[in-house]
Design a protein around this motif. Structure first.
Motif, PDB file in Angstrom:
ATOM      1  N   ILE A   1       0.845  14.038 -20.055  1.00 46.49           N
ATOM      2  CA  ILE A   1      -0.423  13.235 -19.880  1.00 46.49           C
ATOM      3  C   ILE A   1      -0.099  11.914 -19.589  1.00 46.49           C
ATOM      4  N   PRO A   2       0.820  11.186 -20.284  1.00 52.72           N
ATOM      5  CA  PRO A   2       0.897   9.817 -19.902  1.00 52.72           C
ATOM      6  C   PRO A   2       1.805   9.701 -18.843  1.00 52.72           C
ATOM      7  N   TRP A   3       2.570  10.534 -18.118  1.00 50.20           N
ATOM      8  CA  TRP A   3       3.108  10.658 -17.010  1.00 50.20           C
ATOM      9  C   TRP A   3       2.269  10.888 -15.848  1.00 50.20           C
ATOM     10  N   GLY A   4       1.013  11.507 -16.024  1.00 46.52           N
ATOM     11  CA  GLY A   4       0.374  11.914 -15.101  1.00 46.52           C
ATOM     12  C   GLY A   4      -0.698  10.557 -14.955  1.00 46.52           C
ATOM     13  N   LEU A   5      -1.322  10.087 -16.033  1.00 43.99           N
ATOM     14  CA  LEU A   5      -1.972   8.855 -16.178  1.00 43.99           C
ATOM     15  C   LEU A   5      -1.552   7.705 -15.354  1.00 43.99           C
ATOM     16  N   GLN A   6      -0.202   7.499 -15.379  1.00 40.51           N
ATOM     17  CA  GLN A   6       0.342   6.248 -14.870  1.00 40.51           C
ATOM     18  C   GLN A   6       0.064   6.171 -13.127  1.00 40.51           C
ATOM     19  N   MET A   7      -0.282   7.315 -12.309  1.00 44.13           N
ATOM     20  CA  MET A   7      -0.594   7.185 -11.306  1.00 44.13           C
ATOM     21  C   MET A   7      -2.119   6.308 -10.902  1.00 44.13           C
ATOM     22  N   ILE A   8      -2.874   6.219 -11.922  1.00 48.43           N
ATOM     23  CA  ILE A   8      -4.136   5.583 -11.455  1.00 48.43           C
ATOM     24  C   ILE A   8      -3.867   3.955 -11.203  1.00 48.43           C
TER      25      ILE A   8
ATOM     26  N   SER B   1       4.472  10.421  -9.645  1.00 53.20           N
ATOM     27  CA  SER B   1       3.690  10.759 -10.868  1.00 53.20           C
ATOM     28  C   SER B   1       3.564  12.079 -10.903  1.00 53.20           C
ATOM     29  N   ILE B   2       3.234  12.445  -9.782  1.00 48.59           N
ATOM     30  CA  ILE B   2       2.658  14.149  -9.664  1.00 48.59           C
ATOM     31  C   ILE B   2       3.849  14.853 -10.182  1.00 48.59           C
ATOM     32  N   LEU B   3       5.060  14.768  -9.443  1.00 51.23           N
ATOM     33  CA  LEU B   3       5.962  15.442  -9.896  1.00 51.23           C
ATOM     34  C   LEU B   3       6.732  15.396 -11.170  1.00 51.23           C
ATOM     35  N   GLN B   4       6.650  14.196 -11.659  1.00 48.38           N
ATOM     36  CA  GLN B   4       7.147  14.163 -13.095  1.00 48.38           C
ATOM     37  C   GLN B   4       6.339  14.636 -14.159  1.00 48.38           C
ATOM     38  N   SER B   5       4.871  14.549 -14.295  1.00 56.24           N
ATOM     39  CA  SER B   5       4.089  15.142 -15.093  1.00 56.24           C
ATOM     40  C   SER B   5       4.212  16.806 -14.994  1.00 56.24           C
TER      41      SER B   5
ATOM     42  N   ILE C   1       0.773  -1.184  -0.050  1.00 53.92           N
ATOM     43  CA  ILE C   1      -0.005   0.044  -0.004  1.00 53.92           C
ATOM     44  C   ILE C   1       1.039   1.354  -0.116  1.00 53.92           C
ATOM     45  N   LEU C   2       1.826   1.327   0.785  1.00 53.56           N
ATOM     46  CA  LEU C   2       2.943   2.258   0.789  1.00 53.56           C
ATOM     47  C   LEU C   2       3.502   2.457  -0.558  1.00 53.56           C
ATOM     48  N   ALA C   3       3.846   1.401  -0.958  1.00 51.41           N
ATOM     49  CA  ALA C   3       4.496   1.483  -2.589  1.00 51.41           C
ATOM     50  C   ALA C   3       3.674   2.424  -3.618  1.00 51.41           C
ATOM     51  N   GLY C   4       2.381   2.084  -3.499  1.00 48.64           N
ATOM     52  CA  GLY C   4       1.477   2.745  -4.297  1.00 48.64           C
ATOM     53  C   GLY C   4       1.422   4.443  -3.931  1.00 48.64           C
ATOM     54  N   ILE C   5       1.459   4.632  -2.619  1.00 46.43           N
ATOM     55  CA  ILE C   5       1.365   6.041  -2.425  1.00 46.43           C
ATOM     56  C   ILE C   5       2.568   6.694  -2.902  1.00 46.43           C
ATOM     57  N   PHE C   6       3.816   6.164  -2.596  1.00 47.57           N
ATOM     58  CA  PHE C   6       5.007   6.767  -3.135  1.00 47.57           C
ATOM     59  C   PHE C   6       4.748   6.774  -4.733  1.00 47.57           C
ATOM     60  N   TRP C   7       4.341   6.078  -5.570  1.00 43.30           N
ATOM     61  CA  TRP C   7       4.142   6.241  -6.782  1.00 43.30           C
ATOM     62  C   TRP C   7       3.275   7.381  -7.364  1.00 43.30           C
ATOM     63  N   VAL C   8       2.244   7.613  -6.702  1.00 49.54           N
ATOM     64  CA  VAL C   8       1.461   8.707  -7.015  1.00 49.54           C
ATOM     65  C   VAL C   8       2.017  10.054  -6.948  1.00 49.54           C
TER      66      VAL C   8
ATOM     67  N   ASN D   1      12.075  21.274 -15.209  1.00 49.05           N
ATOM     68  CA  ASN D   1      13.562  21.165 -15.622  1.00 49.05           C
ATOM     69  C   ASN D   1      13.959  19.720 -15.041  1.00 49.05           C
ATOM     70  N   ARG D   2      15.084  19.566 -15.629  1.00 45.02           N
ATOM     71  CA  ARG D   2      15.856  18.259 -15.182  1.00 45.02           C
ATOM     72  C   ARG D   2      15.741  17.838 -13.934  1.00 45.02           C
ATOM     73  N   GLY D   3      16.041  18.861 -13.017  1.00 43.63           N
ATOM     74  CA  GLY D   3      16.182  18.346 -11.422  1.00 43.63           C
ATOM     75  C   GLY D   3      14.598  17.860 -10.966  1.00 43.63           C
ATOM     76  N   MET D   4      13.743  18.580 -11.212  1.00 40.00           N
ATOM     77  CA  MET D   4      12.403  18.330 -10.800  1.00 40.00           C
ATOM     78  C   MET D   4      12.218  16.785 -11.199  1.00 40.00           C
ATOM     79  N   LEU D   5      12.458  16.565 -12.637  1.00 36.54           N
ATOM     80  CA  LEU D   5      11.907  15.334 -13.297  1.00 36.54           C
ATOM     81  C   LEU D   5      12.756  14.338 -12.484  1.00 36.54           C
ATOM     82  N   VAL D   6      14.211  14.423 -12.283  1.00 39.75           N
ATOM     83  CA  VAL D   6      14.761  13.278 -11.504  1.00 39.75           C
ATOM     84  C   VAL D   6      14.297  13.112 -10.234  1.00 39.75           C
ATOM     85  N   VAL D   7      13.787  14.131  -9.261  1.00 35.06           N
ATOM     86  CA  VAL D   7      13.524  14.099  -8.173  1.00 35.06           C
ATOM     87  C   VAL D   7      12.019  13.108  -8.273  1.00 35.06           C
ATOM     88  N   GLY D   8      11.098  13.603  -9.078  1.00 34.90           N
ATOM     89  CA  GLY D   8       9.878  12.639  -9.386  1.00 34.90           C
ATOM     90  C   GLY D   8      10.325  11.383  -9.756  1.00 34.90           C
TER      91      GLY D   8
END
Length: 517
Positions: free
Chosen positions: A175-182, A96-100, A86-93, A104-111
């Protein structure tokens, strides 16, 4: 915490397969990156990353997965298998929010690092959870579903990427990066209605609940079912024995009988990366461009065929993994994969040359349609060979090797080995292709042949045995002669064991009248 649904828990296939959504998260990430490598909007947004920078962006996810896999050693034992999923699913969400939303590259890498932590958690704990809730006869099939979920994640996300590629602007990759949180939301909410591992429950003083979970899973709700009683007694004896052995720490991995098994799990997960499979998944765009497949749409279509084959060819492995056995699948797979990679490298070396593509100097096959098609077909056969052999077994085998006392830490360490090599290869492959071109495929082909030798001499068969029966295999004394260990070593017959126990009880005068009857 919501109490699990006993009706759902009565079907071990449903329980085991639902947790596989966690494996699908890794698949989503693979194609979420491979699908944008030739997306001009992605390149513009993140400053046209070169081989080194792109390798670092891709490698940030498996780097986070390495951290997550090491963290699960504590979480799986303290929180439980279900809560960790369950915790793994929360981290993924969150990732995904940060990636979408990244600018810049820094924010993408953190996500991607945060998403990687999720993948590391789920990839380590899901096989443990599945192996501890399923009967030995179907365990391989259930754990191998982890690999199938990965292939589905790759395929689904890739087609989402393909459809969004027709969108103009940054929405084509956001859009694909955001949808992957579902799927992660579905996973975290759905796991609330599934049971905890009976082995974890017993180890934490919840014996009655552990027995009921076993009854729901393997005995249609009947705690007196022979298989339920056998598994319960095996868990009981194993837990009691391990409690007297001492503390549950990393030092337990070094105690007699454990180092060899820890090594087998870690090296198999490492070999699964060194086969070159994730290279062919992450950077398939580069592979096909180098083979002479020009045109962004043509490349995307050719890539999608590879992902479809990956899904389809995993199905026979899921169905027959408990019939074929682990060793034959590993041996056949490594030979086949090495062969196909040598062909890819040979064709590239024979018909290619250093040329210019999109302003970069790369190894190219140009104006040779036959060679281009042959390279693509060999790549397809390579993926098929992995999907039907190494892919499912690399997740199934480590989950079967260890005793309860070290299982959480040992499986997590094996998974961490996977992510350590994944990180290194994701970072190194773009510069490697840029520097030596076609010779890269010979390197990974050689790794496959080396893996074949290692498996042949040191990997014993574990198919069809309970987790406790596997202990007997490693007491047989075969270290470099794994091929001599037959499938009957360590095996116990359910009816025979129950009858033996009843006979022993009668001799002690402890059998009930019903048992004597």
């Amino acid at each position: 915490m919501v109490k699990y649904n006993a009706r759902i828990a009565s079907n071990p296939y449903v329980v085991g397969s639902f947790a596989c959504i966690g494996g699908g998260l890794f698949g989503l990430d693979i194609s979420s990156m491979s699908g944008v490598l030739n997306n001009n909007h992605y390149k513009e947004q993140f400053g046209f990353p070169g081989p080194g920078a792109q390798g670092a962006i891709v490698a940030s996810m498996p780097a986070g997965s390495l951290l997550g896999a090491l963290t699960v050693t504590q979480l799986a034992d303290r929180l439980g298998r279900r809560k960790t999923v369950i915790l793994a699913g929360i981290f993924w969400v969150i990732g995904s929010i940060l990636q979408s939303a990244s600018v810049n590259r820094g924010m993408l890498v953190v996500g991607r690092i945060i998403s990687g932590i999720s993948v590391g958690l789920s990839s380590a704990v899901v096989p443990i959870y599945q192996s501890e809730i399923t009967a030995p006869a179907i365990r391989g099939r259930m754990v191998s579903l982890q690999q199938w979920a990965i292939t589905w994640g790759i395929l689904i996300q890739y087609f989402i990427q393909f459809g969004c590629s027709y969108i103009d602007g940054v929405a084509s990759f956001r859009i694909p990066w955001g949808l992957q949180m579902i799927p992660a939301i579905v996973l975290s909410l759905g796991m609330l209605f599934f049971p905890e591992s009976p082995r974890w429950l017993f180890d934490h003083g919840k014996e009655d609940e552990a027995l009921q979970v076993l009854a729901d899973l393997h005995g249609q709700g009947d705690p007196k079912h022979p298989l339920v009683q056998l598994e319960y007694e095996e868990i009981k004896q194993q837990v009691y024995f391990e409690r007297t052995e001492g503390a549950k720490s990393y030092l337990d991995l070094l105690k007699p009988g454990n180092p060899r098994r820890v090594m087998l799990g870690c090296t198999l997960q490492s070999w699964s990366q060194l086969t070159g499979m994730n290279v062919m998944m992450y950077y398939i765009v580069y592979v096909f461009e180098g083979a002479g497949l020009t045109g962004r749409r043509s490349n995307l279509i050719a890539d999608s065929v590879q992902y479809v084959l990956n899904v389809a060819l995993t199905i026979p492995a899921i169905i027959y993994i408990d019939r074929w056995g682990r060793r034959p699948m590993l041996l056949a797979g490594t030979l086949a994969m090495g062969f196909w990679l040598y062909l890819v490298g040979g064709l590239q070396g024979r018909f290619g040359h250093w040329g210019t593509l999109d302003g970069k100097t790369v190894w190219l096959v140009e104006n040779n349609d036959s060679a281009t098609k042959a390279i693509i077909v060999c790549s397809y056969f390579f993926v098929c060979s992995f999907a039907i052999t190494m892919g499912p077994v690399s997740w199934t085998y480590p989950a079967e090797l260890y005793s309860l006392k070290i299982r959480g830490k040992a499986v997590a360490l094996a998974t961490a080995s996977n992510w350590a090599f994944n990180t290194a290869l994701a970072f190194a492959v773009p510069p490697l292709l840029d520097a030596i071109g076609w010779k890269t495929y010979f390197i990974f082909g050689t790794f496959n042949f080396a893996c074949f030798i290692h498996v042949f001499f040191m990997f014993p068969e574990t198919v069809g045995r309970s987790l406790e029966e596997v202990e007997e295999i490693f007491k047989s004394g075969h270290v470099f002669t794994a091929w001599k260990i037959g499938r009957d070593v360590g095996r116990k017959d359910v009816a025979g064991v129950v009858q033996e126990r009843e006979h022993s009880d009668e001799e002690k005068g402890t059998a009930t009248p019903e048992e004597k009857a």
